[in-house]
Structures are given as C-alpha cells and as structure tokens.
Design a protein around this motif. Structure first.
Motif, PDB file in Angstrom:
ATOM      1  N   UNK A 137       1.051  -1.149  -0.009  1.00  0.00           N
ATOM      2  CA  UNK A 137       0.079   0.042  -0.212  1.00  0.00           C
ATOM      3  C   UNK A 137       0.769   1.358  -0.101  1.00  0.00           C
ATOM      4  N   UNK A 138       0.223   2.396  -0.124  1.00  0.00           N
ATOM      5  CA  UNK A 138       0.971   3.897   0.140  1.00  0.00           C
ATOM      6  C   UNK A 138       0.846   4.136   1.338  1.00  0.00           C
ATOM      7  N   UNK A 139       1.980   4.147   2.171  1.00  0.00           N
ATOM      8  CA  UNK A 139       1.947   4.324   3.543  1.00  0.00           C
ATOM      9  C   UNK A 139       2.353   5.817   3.919  1.00  0.00           C
ATOM     10  N   UNK A 140       2.497   6.786   2.855  1.00  0.00           N
ATOM     11  CA  UNK A 140       3.061   8.106   3.101  1.00  0.00           C
ATOM     12  C   UNK A 140       2.461   9.277   4.006  1.00  0.00           C
ATOM     13  N   UNK A 141       1.037   8.798   4.155  1.00  0.00           N
ATOM     14  CA  UNK A 141       0.153   9.513   4.696  1.00  0.00           C
ATOM     15  C   UNK A 141      -0.314   8.837   6.206  1.00  0.00           C
ATOM     16  N   UNK A 142       0.477   7.881   6.648  1.00  0.00           N
ATOM     17  CA  UNK A 142       0.383   7.309   7.921  1.00  0.00           C
ATOM     18  C   UNK A 142       1.354   8.056   8.885  1.00  0.00           C
ATOM     19  N   UNK A 195      -1.471  26.581  -9.263  1.00  0.00           N
ATOM     20  CA  UNK A 195      -0.886  25.431  -8.822  1.00  0.00           C
ATOM     21  C   UNK A 195      -1.705  24.361  -8.382  1.00  0.00           C
ATOM     22  N   UNK A 196      -1.724  23.098  -8.864  1.00  0.00           N
ATOM     23  CA  UNK A 196      -2.277  22.111  -8.359  1.00  0.00           C
ATOM     24  C   UNK A 196      -1.515  20.964  -7.657  1.00  0.00           C
ATOM     25  N   UNK A 197      -1.770  20.745  -6.438  1.00  0.00           N
ATOM     26  CA  UNK A 197      -0.808  19.880  -5.748  1.00  0.00           C
ATOM     27  C   UNK A 197      -1.705  18.575  -5.650  1.00  0.00           C
ATOM     28  N   UNK A 198      -0.912  17.413  -5.753  1.00  0.00           N
ATOM     29  CA  UNK A 198      -1.743  15.955  -5.869  1.00  0.00           C
ATOM     30  C   UNK A 198      -0.689  15.116  -5.430  1.00  0.00           C
ATOM     31  N   UNK A 199      -1.163  13.755  -4.816  1.00  0.00           N
ATOM     32  CA  UNK A 199      -0.158  12.942  -4.390  1.00  0.00           C
ATOM     33  C   UNK A 199       0.343  12.170  -5.582  1.00  0.00           C
ATOM     34  N   UNK A 214       3.590  15.165  -4.796  1.00  0.00           N
ATOM     35  CA  UNK A 214       4.482  15.257  -3.632  1.00  0.00           C
ATOM     36  C   UNK A 214       3.777  13.854  -2.813  1.00  0.00           C
ATOM     37  N   UNK A 215       4.397  13.437  -1.513  1.00  0.00           N
ATOM     38  CA  UNK A 215       3.783  12.403  -0.783  1.00  0.00           C
ATOM     39  C   UNK A 215       2.383  13.015  -0.324  1.00  0.00           C
ATOM     40  N   UNK A 216       1.620  11.764  -0.437  1.00  0.00           N
ATOM     41  CA  UNK A 216       0.034  12.313  -0.147  1.00  0.00           C
ATOM     42  C   UNK A 216      -0.026  13.038   1.369  1.00  0.00           C
ATOM     43  N   UNK A 217       0.782  12.463   2.128  1.00  0.00           N
ATOM     44  CA  UNK A 217       0.701  13.115   3.584  1.00  0.00           C
ATOM     45  C   UNK A 217       1.102  14.758   3.457  1.00  0.00           C
ATOM     46  N   UNK A 228      -3.500  20.794   2.531  1.00  0.00           N
ATOM     47  CA  UNK A 228      -4.928  20.890   2.526  1.00  0.00           C
ATOM     48  C   UNK A 228      -5.510  21.657   3.502  1.00  0.00           C
ATOM     49  N   UNK A 229      -5.212  21.054   4.746  1.00  0.00           N
ATOM     50  CA  UNK A 229      -5.663  21.298   6.034  1.00  0.00           C
ATOM     51  C   UNK A 229      -5.150  22.674   6.680  1.00  0.00           C
ATOM     52  N   UNK A 230      -4.272  23.096   6.110  1.00  0.00           N
ATOM     53  CA  UNK A 230      -3.658  24.292   6.545  1.00  0.00           C
ATOM     54  C   UNK A 230      -3.957  25.572   5.560  1.00  0.00           C
ATOM     55  N   UNK A 231      -4.908  25.000   4.596  1.00  0.00           N
ATOM     56  CA  UNK A 231      -5.371  26.011   3.422  1.00  0.00           C
ATOM     57  C   UNK A 231      -4.173  26.585   2.563  1.00  0.00           C
ATOM     58  N   UNK A 232      -3.077  26.061   2.611  1.00  0.00           N
ATOM     59  CA  UNK A 232      -2.009  26.377   1.790  1.00  0.00           C
ATOM     60  C   UNK A 232      -2.004  25.694   0.532  1.00  0.00           C
TER      61      UNK A 232
END
Length: 534
Positions: free
Chosen positions: A35-40, A373-377, A405-408, A414-418
């Motif tokens: 799996x992709x664990x970069x957001x854990x 700019x669009x940021x994506x996993x 970038x890493x999804x994390x 996203x959560x920082x509105x940045x």
C-alpha cells in the motif's frame, strides 16, 4: 524523520526476517499487503483521519458498536453488548461486554475506559473531534455528557434527539468510539497530552490485532490477538509494506511476494486479470476523488471559473480507460447508494466541452486564462487525473502547474489552506445525504484560526455560505422523508454550480488479491483482516 514504535526498528527487522525468495509464496500464517503508507503519521484514534490508517486501526481497536462483516449499514454489538436509547432520543446507554481485556497489557476493559476514550477525543480537539462535537458535545459539557455510571454502564447524553440512523454509525461505530486502555495510556502522558505522543506509535485497546511495530514509509506489522472476543483471527500476522508504485505492486503480486496490492492502475489491473496468479476484487464505496478550489483565491473564488474547469474533464473517456476499475463518474456531493442522491445521469451534468469552458472564463473576466498550482499525491490515480486536466486547461489558455508529492504532504497543506487547487479522496461511512452535506457544504466556523475544523473539507476550502448551514440544520430534523429527499436533491443541484469542489469519480475499493487468499470479508467501509485465510 523516521518514526519507530517502542521496539525500535522491529518492523524493518521483522519484515526482513519474513522476506521470501523471488517467486516464493508468502508465509501461510501471514497476510502481506502492499500500500501507499506516506500519509500514515499516527495511530492515535483522536488524531487519525486518513483512509489507510483508519482501515488498519479498525482491525486493531473495536468501537462500542460494530458494522457487520458484509454491510456497513448493519450495526451489531461491539465493545457494547447492548444499548438503549431514551424516548426523546437524547440519551444512549451502553452495557459494556464483560470479560474483555486490553491488548497487550491484559488490563480489564471497563466503562471507565470508554468514558476516558470518548472524552479524550473531544478534549484533545484533533482530527476526530468533530465526529462527536458536531452533535452538541464540547469541551465545556463533555464530562456531563459522557459518563460511566459503573464499570459496565456508559451513558452519553446529547443536547437534542438527533436521528438515530446517523448517530449510531457516525459516532458509536467509528474511530471516535474506540475504547482505549486508559490505565496503560496514562502511564505515558506527557505535559497533559493524554498520551497523544505515545499513541502515535503504539496501540492500547482490544481488537483482532495489535500493533507490533511501525517504521514510517516502510512497514507496519500487526500481531494477532489470540484472546480476541470475536474469535481468533486466521492470520497470525499482517504486514503492510510501503509500495506506492503500481508496477512494483503488480510484479510482487504475480511473483508471490505479497498477497494484496492496493495501489494498482488500470493497465496493471487488466494485466492481473489476464494472468493466473491473482484476481481483482472491487467494492463500491461512498468515497470521491475531487478537486478543491481555494475560495481565498480571487480568481478561483469565482463560480464561473470553477465551472469552466469542470468542463475540462472527459469524464466518460476516463471512466472507460484510466478509471475503468477505480470508479464511476460522479459530480454531485452525495454518492450513489446514499439516501437523497441524485440519479447517475443527473449527478453528472458536466462533460468535456472546451468551447463552454472558454466561454465561462471570458464571462468571469479571464479571456486570456490564468496560472495556478495544483498539488496532488504521487500515487495513482492523482497524477493521471491531474495531467488530464492540465492538458485540457492549456488548450484554453489556463496554465496549471501540477506538483506531485507524498500524499501526506498534500493532506497537511490542504488542512492548512496552503494551496490554490488540490486533488484528494474523501469518504464518509454513513449512506445518508446529511453525512456529505455536513462535511462538504456546511461550515461551522470559517475563521482561519478555527483549526479544529480542519477535518471539514468545506473549511479547508475557505467556503462558507449561510444557505447550506441553514439547510443542513433544517433537513437534519425533517420528518417528512419525501420532502427531505427532494430538498437534498435541490441542494445538490445548487452545490454542483457554486460549491468549492469539482467532484470527479465515486470510487471502488480495488484490490489485487493473490489466488492463495480465500474466505475474506469486506464491506463498503471495512476490510476485515481477521477473516482472511490462505
């Protein structure tokens, strides 16, 4: 920075010890998942909020109420062997199952643990807090609202008689109601953090498995809880490896190095189906892939600009190719299968239309386009979808710089509105329109300092419209079912035009599964590791 659980380096060492030669099968008693664990980044139920960690922890900690193995809408007793609801719907009384013990401490599980666990979620005010606080329980009243009357009885009292069909699954069958080992956890409290730091890399609860070790962006190792009250899990150990590339997962699956692949693109899934070593398992989910527009941006805050971008997507073409296994086109905030959802056809009014997109940009005052700019996993399908939008945007003079970038990292920004634009996945377990309206349209407080609302996608987007707040409160208590359903449909039609999101696809959970695996159970919301056999 690498994170290790208390047994430093144990995950990497154990995984290495279980490594199999090329072409050899995985151990008979071990389920190996790629799996992709970069957001854990934490195992603390009060703080987690991502799909990967949520799935893992639902196999480690049991909540007060469980869903059945087959259907997420079917509630069954969990840590609570029974519950009763007062006539006015405000008070829920749970009888805690006797004889349960926490793992790995062996401490008895009591109603005081449940009291501490639920209160803690509210008091810490981290990602999971709004699961409880949106129902009128807050830091000021939590000690009165959540009380253990004795060692076997927990009483939760709400300020209103909220719909039972929502409260049950949203609050009591979720991670907010995982019952933790308060005695063990509080041994590790630091500066009043209620063991948040310690629980970031350790688990203390009861469930089918316990966390044995974790190495960030590498491996998670779960060990079977032999005394599990639902019966001993078939697999002695579950290993989740960080393999974020589709081609690598397919190769490992076909060689027998893993039992399950979770980040597989359409080409590799087709290849797996054509082969003999594994098969593809799809389960429809109430989850979306969607684009968020930052409403604090002077250009993206214009409805016609957002509508224009929605006309840059070849939904039907992608559904037949890139997203053939992954999902179906869906542009409304309420997914198919949920109460109040628009029909499949009405739920996708946009189509690829460059002329229409150009016209809308001109009407919005940007005939020559703009640059954002669009940021994506960096794992499938985010780059594929983003590059598709980027290519079509260039045809009408809009330059979208796609940054992977890493999804994390995407989640954190996203959560920082940045961000200008970002692409994410979001799921809600309750098959009712309110669950989606409450997260994607309603916004309790749009103040940038109200960071406790970061779990609301609407807040992340800086989106606030009194209409949606008023309608959410009104429809929550609407007793006329037909009237409620039609009102939700009207709300969706409006939200598709002026909301801060471009919904793209409703997802399937897609797994490439070795043919050696059998007799497993999954539902729309859960993958039950304890049921897997080989």
């Amino acid at each position: 920075m690498r994170h290790f659980s208390t047994a430093v380096g144990a995950a990497a060492l154990l995984a290495a010890s279980l490594a199999t030669p090329a072409g050899a099968a995985t151990p008979k008693d071990t389920l190996v998942i790629a799996w992709n664990l970069d957001n854990l980044y934490t195992f603390d139920p009060a703080q987690i909020g991502e799909t990967t960690t949520d799935e893992i922890m639902n196999n480690v900690c049991d909540p007060l109420i469980l869903t059945s193995y087959e259907k997420s809408s079917e509630l069954i007793p969990g840590i609570a062997e029974s519950w009763a609801i007062s006539e006015d719907g405000k008070q829920w009384t749970f009888k805690i199952r006797k004889g349960l013990k926490h793992s790995p401490s062996g401490n008895p599980l009591t109603a005081k643990d449940a009291e501490w666990s639920l209160r803690r979620v509210v008091q810490l005010n981290l990602n999971s807090a709004n699961i409880i606080t949106k129902w009128g329980i807050n830091k000021d009243n939590v000690e009165q609202a959540i009380q253990a009357k004795d060692s076997d009885t927990l009483v939760v009292t709400f300020d209103k008689g909220y719909p039972q069909a929502l409260i049950g699954p949203v609050v009591f069958a979720s991670r907010a109601s995982f019952v933790l080992d308060s005695v063990e956890a509080m041994k590790h409290e630091v500066n009043g953090d209620k063991a948040n730091k310690w629980l970031g890399a350790n688990t203390a609860c009861t469930g089918g498995y316990r966390l044995r070790s974790w190495a960030a962006n590498d491996t998670v190792v779960l060990e079977r809880n032999d005394g599990y009250w639902r019966g001993q899990p078939k697999m002695r150990r579950v290993i989740v490896r960080h393999v974020p590339e589709s081609a690598a997962e397919r190769l490992q699956l076909e060689k027998g190095d893993i039992d399950m692949g979770r980040v597989l693109n359409g080409n590799d899934l087709a290849g797996i189906e054509a082969g003999k070593a594994a098969r593809v398992v799809k389960t429809p989910r109430t989850q979306f892939y969607y684009v968020t527009f930052n409403m604090g941006d002077p250009i993206l805050s214009k409805p016609k600009v957002r509508q224009a971008i929605k006309y840059l997507v070849d939904y039907d073409g992608l559904e037949k190719t890139v997203m053939k296994y992954e999902g179906r086109a869906r542009q409304s905030l309420v997914p198919m299968g949920a109460f109040g959802a628009l029909s499949y056809e009405e739920g996708k009014p946009f189509k690829l239309d460059l002329e229409k997109a150009k016209q809308l940009l001109t009407e919005a005052g940007h005939p020559n386009g703009f640059e954002k700019e669009m940021i994506v996993g960096n794992a499938f399908p985010y780059p594929d979808l983003a590059q598709h939008i980027q290519a079509n945007a260039a045809k009408i003079g809009v330059k979208i710089n796609v940054v992977t970038m890493a999804y994390g990292q995407v989640v954190a920004r996203h959560r920082a509105r940045n961000f200008d634009m970002t692409m994410s996945a979001y799921y809600i377990t309750v098959p009712d329109a309110d669950g989606f309206v409450e997260q994607m349209a309603f916004n309790p407080d749009n103040n940038p300092e109200a960071k406790g609302n970061a779990q609301y996608p609407s807040w992340r987007a800086s989106f606030f419209d009194p209409y949606y707040n008023e309608m959410r409160e009104k429809l929550l208590f609407e007793k006329d079912v037909k009237k409620r359903e039609e009102a939700y449909k009207d709300l969706q039609r409006r939200h598709m035009q002026d909301g801060p999101f471009a919904y793209l696809f409703q997802t399937n959970r897609v797994m490439g599964l070795s043919n050696t695996v059998k007799n497993f159970k999954v539902n729309e919301d859960r993958v039950w590791y304890a049921t897997f056999e080989k």
